[in-house]
Scaffold this motif. Structure first.
Motif, PDB file in Angstrom:
ATOM      1  N   GLY A 122      46.049  35.581   0.652  1.00 51.25           N
ATOM      2  CA  GLY A 122      45.628  34.284   1.170  1.00 51.25           C
ATOM      3  C   GLY A 122      44.584  34.430   2.264  1.00 51.25           C
ATOM      4  O   GLY A 122      44.296  35.533   2.763  1.00 51.25           O
ATOM      5  N   GLU A 123      44.026  33.302   2.665  1.00 51.73           N
ATOM      6  CA  GLU A 123      42.961  33.284   3.658  1.00 51.73           C
ATOM      7  C   GLU A 123      43.422  32.734   5.003  1.00 51.73           C
ATOM      8  O   GLU A 123      42.619  32.634   5.930  1.00 51.73           O
ATOM      9  CB  GLU A 123      41.792  32.435   3.137  1.00 51.73           C
ATOM     10  N   GLU A 124      44.684  32.382   5.141  1.00 47.41           N
ATOM     11  CA  GLU A 124      45.174  31.805   6.384  1.00 47.41           C
ATOM     12  C   GLU A 124      45.234  32.878   7.467  1.00 47.41           C
ATOM     13  O   GLU A 124      45.664  34.006   7.233  1.00 47.41           O
ATOM     14  CB  GLU A 124      46.559  31.180   6.187  1.00 47.41           C
ATOM     15  N   THR A 125      44.785  32.528   8.664  1.00 51.71           N
ATOM     16  CA  THR A 125      44.736  33.482   9.764  1.00 51.71           C
ATOM     17  C   THR A 125      45.338  32.874  11.030  1.00 51.71           C
ATOM     18  O   THR A 125      45.596  31.665  11.089  1.00 51.71           O
ATOM     19  CB  THR A 125      43.286  33.904  10.059  1.00 51.71           C
ATOM     20  N   TYR A 126      45.567  33.718  12.016  1.00 48.71           N
ATOM     21  CA  TYR A 126      45.993  33.252  13.335  1.00 48.71           C
ATOM     22  C   TYR A 126      45.206  34.033  14.383  1.00 48.71           C
ATOM     23  O   TYR A 126      44.656  35.105  14.111  1.00 48.71           O
ATOM     24  CB  TYR A 126      47.499  33.425  13.534  1.00 48.71           C
ATOM     25  N   GLU A 127      45.141  33.503  15.576  1.00 47.11           N
ATOM     26  CA  GLU A 127      44.338  34.114  16.638  1.00 47.11           C
ATOM     27  C   GLU A 127      45.135  35.191  17.358  1.00 47.11           C
ATOM     28  O   GLU A 127      46.270  34.969  17.784  1.00 47.11           O
ATOM     29  CB  GLU A 127      43.878  33.053  17.634  1.00 47.11           C
ATOM     30  N   VAL A 128      44.536  36.358  17.490  1.00 47.20           N
ATOM     31  CA  VAL A 128      45.135  37.485  18.202  1.00 47.20           C
ATOM     32  C   VAL A 128      44.370  37.687  19.503  1.00 47.20           C
ATOM     33  O   VAL A 128      43.137  37.660  19.516  1.00 47.20           O
ATOM     34  CB  VAL A 128      45.086  38.767  17.351  1.00 47.20           C
ATOM     35  N   THR A 129      45.100  37.877  20.595  1.00 47.21           N
ATOM     36  CA  THR A 129      44.507  38.096  21.911  1.00 47.21           C
ATOM     37  C   THR A 129      44.927  39.459  22.439  1.00 47.21           C
ATOM     38  O   THR A 129      46.119  39.780  22.440  1.00 47.21           O
ATOM     39  CB  THR A 129      44.958  36.999  22.890  1.00 47.21           C
ATOM     40  N   GLU A 130      43.974  40.254  22.888  1.00 44.43           N
ATOM     41  CA  GLU A 130      44.256  41.583  23.427  1.00 44.43           C
ATOM     42  C   GLU A 130      43.351  41.859  24.619  1.00 44.43           C
ATOM     43  O   GLU A 130      42.303  41.224  24.770  1.00 44.43           O
ATOM     44  CB  GLU A 130      44.047  42.660  22.360  1.00 44.43           C
ATOM     45  N   PRO A 131      43.742  42.827  25.488  1.00 46.61           N
ATOM     46  CA  PRO A 131      42.869  43.185  26.616  1.00 46.61           C
ATOM     47  C   PRO A 131      41.504  43.653  26.121  1.00 46.61           C
ATOM     48  O   PRO A 131      41.403  44.386  25.141  1.00 46.61           O
ATOM     49  CB  PRO A 131      43.631  44.319  27.302  1.00 46.61           C
ATOM     50  N   ASP A 132      40.493  43.232  26.813  1.00 49.90           N
ATOM     51  CA  ASP A 132      39.129  43.600  26.429  1.00 49.90           C
ATOM     52  C   ASP A 132      38.700  44.847  27.205  1.00 49.90           C
ATOM     53  O   ASP A 132      37.820  44.816  28.065  1.00 49.90           O
ATOM     54  CB  ASP A 132      38.179  42.428  26.720  1.00 49.90           C
ATOM     55  N   TRP A 133      39.356  45.976  26.858  1.00 50.14           N
ATOM     56  CA  TRP A 133      39.004  47.224  27.528  1.00 50.14           C
ATOM     57  C   TRP A 133      37.566  47.602  27.205  1.00 50.14           C
ATOM     58  O   TRP A 133      37.051  47.267  26.144  1.00 50.14           O
ATOM     59  CB  TRP A 133      39.946  48.349  27.088  1.00 50.14           C
ATOM     60  N   PRO A 134      36.896  48.315  28.129  1.00 47.44           N
ATOM     61  CA  PRO A 134      35.497  48.696  27.872  1.00 47.44           C
ATOM     62  C   PRO A 134      35.355  49.498  26.594  1.00 47.44           C
ATOM     63  O   PRO A 134      36.201  50.349  26.281  1.00 47.44           O
ATOM     64  CB  PRO A 134      35.130  49.545  29.100  1.00 47.44           C
ATOM     65  N   ARG A 135      34.302  49.193  25.849  1.00 51.73           N
ATOM     66  CA  ARG A 135      34.002  49.950  24.630  1.00 51.73           C
ATOM     67  C   ARG A 135      32.988  51.032  24.977  1.00 51.73           C
ATOM     68  O   ARG A 135      31.855  50.734  25.357  1.00 51.73           O
ATOM     69  CB  ARG A 135      33.456  49.008  23.547  1.00 51.73           C
ATOM     70  N   ILE A 136      33.413  52.280  24.852  1.00 45.83           N
ATOM     71  CA  ILE A 136      32.596  53.419  25.257  1.00 45.83           C
ATOM     72  C   ILE A 136      31.850  53.958  24.048  1.00 45.83           C
ATOM     73  O   ILE A 136      32.442  54.176  22.991  1.00 45.83           O
ATOM     74  CB  ILE A 136      33.461  54.527  25.889  1.00 45.83           C
TER      75      ILE A 136
END
Length: 391
Positions: free
Chosen positions: A102-116
């Motif tokens: 299916g195409e149903e989704t939900y919003e996931v929230t996570e810490p935005d650690w620096p991308r190295i």
């Protein structure tokens, strides 16, 4: 005495000026003859050749001290960037599928650690290498007590987001199921009232095949005369440049759609003729979409005829009456259109002659008959008294 060979790159010009061998590729270092701080510098070095000015032990440790200072500065910057995320609670979000299908989704929230990334300045330390070497210091920030408490909060938010999305999906599925069941019930009611004896008997005997038979009969009953269903999904792109006959056919299709709530989406298409040769370019057609009570649809079409009905149209804005009359069909065209309509009725089976069929037949015969009469009236020469002569 313990001696190791340290690989180096030398500055050729500076080495020659110092009177040393520019082809030197390593320096021998006596570990017993250096300090503990210098041993630590050698131990912390990644092992790649070290760029030195001259092939001497003094230049070697001067370079190692400068590199160590740059690594410490970069590490402090990276650690502070991670502390800023934790201190400011900066997050990133994205859409995650609720289920594997299916195409149903939900919003996931996570810490935005620096991308190295590997964006090292030439001659400077590589951020990824520094992060890998000092991962324990980074983990103290990203997995410490404060970060762990924050992650638990975000996990609870994500679980609530997923549960809400899943609940909405179930509610939508139940609503679709109810709507379909109600539609099937309306189709069954229609079949019992307007369907053939066969479909009524199938329903009374509770045979599953009633559904397909009723659906076909419903589509047949609501298909305007002269239209036919699409077969094998032919290629039918929108008509790019309709002419007058095409536009009149579209307006007639709109009129048909306005008289039946189950018929809609009138459109002009360019249709390749069934079983035609590859070089056959096809022709313009008008199509309608019939929607059954349970939501199923069927697209029907007919070729565009050169004749059209003046009874259901008026001149377009900016179009003069003379321009409109120039488009009026000839008597032959009007007769051919009326004959085409009658021929279409000849193909109707007795079990298809339902109440809806007679409603459509009445509308189309009325429109086509009035068109024929008006055409005859337009083409009839005036009577003698109308020419000003004596009777």
């Amino acid at each position: 005495m313990v001696t190791i060979q340290v690989p180096i790159y030398v500055d050729r010009a500076a080495t020659i000026r110092a009177g040393l061998d520019p082809s030197t590729e390593s320096i021998a270092v006596d570990l017993d003859a250096i300090t503990q701080e210098e041993r630590d510098l050698l131990a912390d070095h990644m092992g790649a050749p070290i760029a030195v000015t001259t092939p001497t032990v003094e230049d070697l440790f001067e370079t190692l001290r400068a590199t160590a200072a740059a690594v410490d500065a970069l590490l402090a910057e990276l650690l502070e960037a991670h502390r800023d995320v934790l201190r400011e609670r900066r997050v990133k979000t994205w859409q995650e599928p609720i289920m594997s299908f299916g195409e149903e989704t939900y919003e996931v929230t996570e810490p935005d650690w620096p991308r190295i990334r590997r964006t090292a300045v030439p001659g400077g330390p590589d951020p990824l290498d520094v992060m890998a070497k000092h991962r324990d210091k980074v983990r103290e920030i990203t997995h410490g007590a404060q970060a762990a408490a924050w992650r638990r909060e975000l996990d609870a938010i994500n679980q609530e987001s997923r549960d809400r999305a899943l609940r909405e999906w179930h509610e939508a599925e139940e609503a679709r199921t109810r709507a379909r069941d109600e539609g099937i019930a309306r189709l069954k009611e229609w079949a019992m009232t307007n369907g053939s004896e066969r479909v009524r008997l199938l329903i009374e005997e509770n045979m599953a095949t009633w559904y397909g038979v009723a659906e076909d009969e419903f589509f047949a009953a609501h298909t305007p005369a002269g239209f036919r269903p699409f077969v094998d999904n032919p290629y039918a792109p929108p008509l790019p440049a309709p002419d007058a006959a095409d536009i009149h056919a579209l307006r007639e299709a709109r009129f048909l759609a306005a008289t039946d709530d189950c018929v809609g989406d009138p459109a002009l298409v360019w249709l390749r003729r069934p079983a035609g040769p590859e070089h056959d370019p096809g022709g313009s057609a008008v199509q309608l979409t019939i929607t059954a009570p349970h939501g199923s649809t069927r697209v029907v079409w007919r070729w565009v005829s050169t004749s059209h009905s003046l009874t259901t149209h008026q001149p377009a804005p900016g179009e003069s009456e003379a321009d409109w009359l120039d488009l009026a069909p000839t008597v032959a065209e009007a007769v051919e259109e009326f004959r085409r309509l009658l021929d279409a009725f000849d193909d109707v089976r007795p079990d298809e002659m339902t109440t809806m069929f007679y409603m459509h037949a009445f509308n189309e015969l009325t429109a086509s008959g009035r068109q024929l009469l008006e055409t005859l009236d337009t083409d009839t020469p005036p009577a003698p008294d109308e020419r000003g002569t004596d009777a």
